[in-house]
Design an enzyme around this catalytic site. Structure first.
Site, PDB file in Angstrom:
ATOM      1  N   GLU A 198       4.461   0.802   4.046  1.00 10.24           N
ATOM      2  CA  GLU A 198       3.293   0.297   2.842  1.00 10.24           C
ATOM      3  C   GLU A 198       2.958  -0.698   4.385  1.00 10.24           C
ATOM      4  OE1 GLU A 198       4.006  -1.066  -0.773  1.00 10.24           O
ATOM      5  OE2 GLU A 198       5.335   0.961  -1.497  1.00 10.24           O
ATOM      6  N   GLU A 252      11.679   0.866  -2.880  1.00  8.54           N
ATOM      7  CA  GLU A 252      11.781  -0.162  -3.247  1.00  8.54           C
ATOM      8  C   GLU A 252      12.997  -0.500  -4.179  1.00  8.54           C
ATOM      9  OE1 GLU A 252       8.073  -3.206  -3.274  1.00  8.54           O
ATOM     10  OE2 GLU A 252       7.301  -2.291  -1.628  1.00  8.54           O
TER      11      GLU A 252
HETATM   12  O1  AHR Z   1       1.066  -1.191  -2.990  1.00  7.35           O
HETATM   13  C1  AHR Z   1       1.576  -1.847  -4.255  1.00  7.35           C
HETATM   14  C2  AHR Z   1       2.671  -2.390  -4.042  1.00  7.35           C
HETATM   15  O2  AHR Z   1       3.742  -2.890  -3.383  1.00  7.35           O
HETATM   16  C3  AHR Z   1       3.683  -1.073  -4.330  1.00  7.35           C
HETATM   17  O3  AHR Z   1       4.255  -0.362  -5.926  1.00  7.35           O
HETATM   18  C4  AHR Z   1       5.187  -1.723  -4.059  1.00  7.35           C
HETATM   19  O4  AHR Z   1       5.947  -0.948  -3.991  1.00  7.35           O
HETATM   20  C5  AHR Z   1       4.930  -2.534  -3.363  1.00  7.35           C
HETATM   21  O5  AHR Z   1       5.817  -4.001  -4.019  1.00  7.35           O
END
Ligand code: AHR
Length: 490
Positions: free
Chosen positions: A293, A176
């Site tokens: 994610e 990110e």
């Molecule tokens: O999964 C929680 C957070 O969400 C992670 O650290 C990040 O990559 C995302 O914003």
């Protein structure tokens, strides 16, 4: 009772469902790693090398094809050398976790994480630090893990208990980076990526490198366009998407359906990212999407509570729709990783002290396990649909009341069907083309209410029941309970 018809075209295969499409994610965040899967070797909680044995057993049972670590946002603050060597000599560093400053004692480092992967049979995926790290630091991590030459780092690895290379194939180049990973502009990140990836490749040319993408079209467009003449350095583009509708446990009927639709909309992010990748690679290389994610992220999962939330049956049913989307994009996705493996967000496993329980999301992955490594086959679903209204990023649209996926492997057909209706059961007729049903097993993940969840007090409120299916011919009728998922293995 509502009705639906699903036509399964067993002769029309759509690519192999990589087991990595059912991957997981473990971050040093809240109680995911520390006081989650890891309790340390001194803990009174039974453990193997610091990892809870009850969790190891549960993870072996469900199977973890690939596991991403150590972040997340944590990755861009992590310096891997802090996590090797004698634990008592490791530095105690300042970390950020769920908006709080916490002490990181580095007890869980590279060797421990890779031991966890070996224990549960997971392919490791390490996320490197771009935001506060350097190309050299990432290249040295790769060298430390993978080189077979007797370099000083390899000798250090041997002294730390692993003479043989640890052959870590998947490496994330930041996380990110449009946000917590350094607040880069897309073109700037792409240039940084090129620098980091050049030296990562030199350390080990066999690595698979994953660049940071977005669920935002513009970011992906600019990153991939900037890298279009460096495709040798780019193997995967990472995309993340979380979604919510109402609170995790307190939601009205409209919000119930919005969560399902929010999950279905993951399809759009994959579609535009896939289009961008195809355009800029134009047959020169297949760069795939690592959807590393995803999951429900409800308002209860806030910093102060360690991003923890009850994981309900509704979450599992919306997750079934997402897995169905992933299966449809099997050819374009290299992996997907639900966030996160223990305690944090849509976790399959939760703990409290020495208690451990499995969430409906755990059972969802168990029901989908037979699809791993199988050939996806085309399904056509005809069911009632419901209009959902606009909310935040959620566009209004039509939500099918039934979602499904099917696959075949070694003469066995697996069909998973979810009934999204909050109250009504659904009579689902499966019409099979190109083969005939034989007897098999029906696995049903159902609950007494969409907001039902398991907890320390009620660890078995939601679970799976199994019945024998006496099927023959080309038609099979199943009754799917409200807000439930079934898998027929026939
Ligand atoms: O999964 C929680 C957070 O969400 C992670 O650290 C990040 O990559 C995302 O914003």
């Amino acid at each position: 009772m509502s009705e639906a018809t699903i036509t399964i075209r067993a002769e029309e295969t759509q690519g192999t469902i990589s087991p990595y499409l059912h991957g997981h994610f473990a971050e040093h965040l809240g109680r995911c790693c520390y006081d989650g899967v890891w309790v340390g070797t001194d803990s009174p909680i039974p453990n193997k090398g610091g990892f809870r044995t009850d969790i190891l057993d549960a993870l072996r049972e469900v199977g973890v094809p690939i596991l991403r670590w150590p972040g997340g946002c944590f990755a861009d603050t992590y310096h891997w050398k802090d996590g090797i060597g004698a634990p008592e000599k490791r530095p105690r560093t300042l970390a950020e976790s769920c908006g709080l400053r916490v002490l990181e004692d580095n007890a869980l480092g590279t060797h421990e994480f890779l031991a966890l992967c070996r224990e549960i049979g997971a392919e490791p995926y390490l996320a490197g630090n771009v935001g506060s790290g350097s190309p050299q630091e990432l290249a040295e991590w790769i060298e430390y893990c993978n080189t077979s030459l007797p370099t000083t780092l390899a000798q250090q690895r041997a002294a730390n208990g692993h003479p043989d290379p640890m052959t870590v194939k998947y490496w994330g180049v930041g996380n990110e980076n449009w946000g917590c990973g350094g607040n880069y502009a897309p073109e700037d990140y792409a240039k940084e990526y090129r620098r980091f990836a050049t030296f990562a490749r030199m350390a080990d040319p066999t690595t698979q490198l994953i660049a940071c993408g977005h669920n935002n079209r513009d970011w992906n467009l600019k990153v991939v366009e900037t890298l279009r003449n460096n495709l040798g350095l780019l193997d995967h583009l990472s995309v993340h998407q979380y979604y919510k509708a109402g609170s995790g446990t307190d939601f009205d009927e409209e919000e119930h359906y919005r969560l399902m639709r929010a999950g279905d909309l993951i399809d759009e992010g994959i579609a535009f990212t896939d289009e961008i990748l195809r355009f800029f690679t134009a047959g020169r290389k297949k760069v795939k999407i690592a959807f590393d994610e995803w999951g429900a992220w409800h308002p209860e999962a806030v910093g102060g509570c360690g991003y923890e939330m009850p994981c309900t049956q509704r979450d599992a049913v919306s997750g079934a729709g997402v897995l169905d989307v992933f299966h449809r994009w099997a050819d374009s996705l290299s992996m997907t990783n639900i966030a996160q493996i223990v305690n944090v967000l849509q976790a399959p496993i939760q703990t409290q002290g020495d208690k451990m329980w499995l969430t409906p999301t755990y059972y969802l992955f168990l029901l989908y396990k037979p699809h791993r490594g199988a050939e996806a086959v085309r399904v056509e679903v005809e069911s009632a649909a419901r209009d959902t209204q606009e909310l935040d990023f959620l566009k209004p649209g039509s939500l099918p009341m039934v979602s499904a996926t099917a696959s075949r492997k070694e003469g066995r057909l697996t069909v998973s069907v979810s009934n999204r209706h909050a109250q009504e059961p659904c009579e689902v007729t499966l019409n099979l083309h190109g083969d005939a049903f034989r007897e098999g097993t029906l696995h049903t993940l159902a609950a007494d209410a969409p907001n039902a969840y398991n907890s320390a007090e009620q660890p078995n409120r939601v679970g799976v029941t199994r019945t024998t299916l006496n099927a023959s011919g080309t038609t099979l009728t199943l009754t799917v309970p409200p807000c439930a998922v079934v898998t027929a293995e026939v």
